[in-house]
Scaffold this motif. Sequence first.
Motif, PDB file in Angstrom:
ATOM      1  N   ALA A  35      39.433  27.657  54.568  1.00 33.79           N
ATOM      2  CA  ALA A  35      38.388  27.891  53.568  1.00 33.79           C
ATOM      3  C   ALA A  35      37.069  27.248  53.986  1.00 33.79           C
ATOM      4  O   ALA A  35      35.998  27.852  53.856  1.00 33.79           O
ATOM      5  CB  ALA A  35      38.835  27.345  52.210  1.00 33.79           C
ATOM      6  N   GLY A  53      31.131  38.097  46.269  1.00 33.56           N
ATOM      7  CA  GLY A  53      32.589  38.081  46.246  1.00 33.56           C
ATOM      8  C   GLY A  53      33.210  36.805  46.769  1.00 33.56           C
ATOM      9  O   GLY A  53      34.380  36.516  46.471  1.00 33.56           O
ATOM     10  N   TRP A  54      32.457  36.015  47.531  1.00 30.98           N
ATOM     11  CA  TRP A  54      33.022  34.819  48.142  1.00 30.98           C
ATOM     12  C   TRP A  54      33.571  33.802  47.133  1.00 30.98           C
ATOM     13  O   TRP A  54      34.673  33.268  47.352  1.00 30.98           O
ATOM     14  CB  TRP A  54      32.012  34.155  49.065  1.00 30.98           C
ATOM     15  CG  TRP A  54      32.394  32.758  49.484  1.00 30.98           C
ATOM     16  CD1 TRP A  54      31.708  31.613  49.243  1.00 30.98           C
ATOM     17  CD2 TRP A  54      33.567  32.355  50.201  1.00 30.98           C
ATOM     18  NE1 TRP A  54      32.351  30.522  49.754  1.00 30.98           N
ATOM     19  CE2 TRP A  54      33.510  30.951  50.351  1.00 30.98           C
ATOM     20  CE3 TRP A  54      34.670  33.039  50.705  1.00 30.98           C
ATOM     21  CZ2 TRP A  54      34.514  30.225  50.995  1.00 30.98           C
ATOM     22  CZ3 TRP A  54      35.672  32.314  51.363  1.00 30.98           C
ATOM     23  CH2 TRP A  54      35.582  30.936  51.497  1.00 30.98           C
ATOM     24  N   VAL A  63      37.099  34.687  46.289  1.00 32.41           N
ATOM     25  CA  VAL A  63      38.014  34.430  47.403  1.00 32.41           C
ATOM     26  C   VAL A  63      38.300  32.942  47.515  1.00 32.41           C
ATOM     27  O   VAL A  63      39.447  32.518  47.689  1.00 32.41           O
ATOM     28  CB  VAL A  63      37.415  34.965  48.718  1.00 32.41           C
ATOM     29  CG1 VAL A  63      38.298  34.587  49.911  1.00 32.41           C
ATOM     30  CG2 VAL A  63      37.245  36.476  48.653  1.00 32.41           C
ATOM     31  N   GLY A  92      40.793  31.708  44.982  1.00 32.06           N
ATOM     32  CA  GLY A  92      42.164  32.016  45.355  1.00 32.06           C
ATOM     33  C   GLY A  92      42.710  31.053  46.391  1.00 32.06           C
ATOM     34  O   GLY A  92      43.845  30.579  46.296  1.00 32.06           O
ATOM     35  N   LEU A  93      41.893  30.732  47.393  1.00 34.69           N
ATOM     36  CA  LEU A  93      42.311  29.775  48.424  1.00 34.69           C
ATOM     37  C   LEU A  93      42.488  28.383  47.833  1.00 34.69           C
ATOM     38  O   LEU A  93      43.450  27.676  48.162  1.00 34.69           O
ATOM     39  CB  LEU A  93      41.274  29.752  49.556  1.00 34.69           C
ATOM     40  CG  LEU A  93      41.173  31.022  50.401  1.00 34.69           C
ATOM     41  CD1 LEU A  93      39.959  30.948  51.322  1.00 34.69           C
ATOM     42  CD2 LEU A  93      42.442  31.240  51.220  1.00 34.69           C
TER      43      LEU A  93
END
Length: 226
Positions: free
Chosen positions: A98, A131-132, A135, A138-139
């Motif tokens: 990440a 969108g990052w 993401v 989620g990580l």
Amino acid sequence: MDLAYQRFAAGCAAALAATTLLLWLLPQLVPPAATFEARLALAADPANLARQWVGMAHMLLGFAAMLGAYFVLKVRSPGFAALGLAMFFAWMLVELVATSIGLFTVNAAWREGYAKAGPEAQVAYRALLAGWPGVFDGLYFVLALAYLAGSVTFGMLAVRGDRRAAITGTFLLLGAAIGAAFLVSGYGGPAWPETLAGHLYPVVMPAGRMVLAWWLWREAVPASAL
């Protein structure tokens, strides 16, 4: 037991306490990024970049220290000790991935690329940057869950040991509770657990890692010297 490695692990745990404090302090030095333009500016912000590089070192130090703890705890339960170490490995790996994406993809490629791109390409960059955060969420969930599981496993093994081990285990369990509070608040729960954990974090987490260093160092003292 590899006494040389245990001393190395103790040093890593002490350095981990220092990086823990830095990871609490550095985000407070990053300017607020309420607008898209302010978020673009994070690509060149020294405090933001320092936070990410310190985070990389933090994960490597953390796993090295926990590997030292594994060598001590596997005597009590090889299976559970291996499970805890696997969880800490997942914590380290996902965080490194990440952070690497944040440094080299989000900052270096997308944020810097946006300023040099034409109007059509900027639309694509905006979509990627928008969108990052999803993401990353989620990580972060995966790495936080892995840290929680590893801390509970090692903490429960350690509290069954002698006085030094029990103190270390107590701090590991406190760290797990702080991690659980951030998870609860960050993923749909009430805000007060995160608020409480935020006050405890800069005291409990560095102190716990210094206790871990003390315990690992004492475990590295040859039996003949005791």
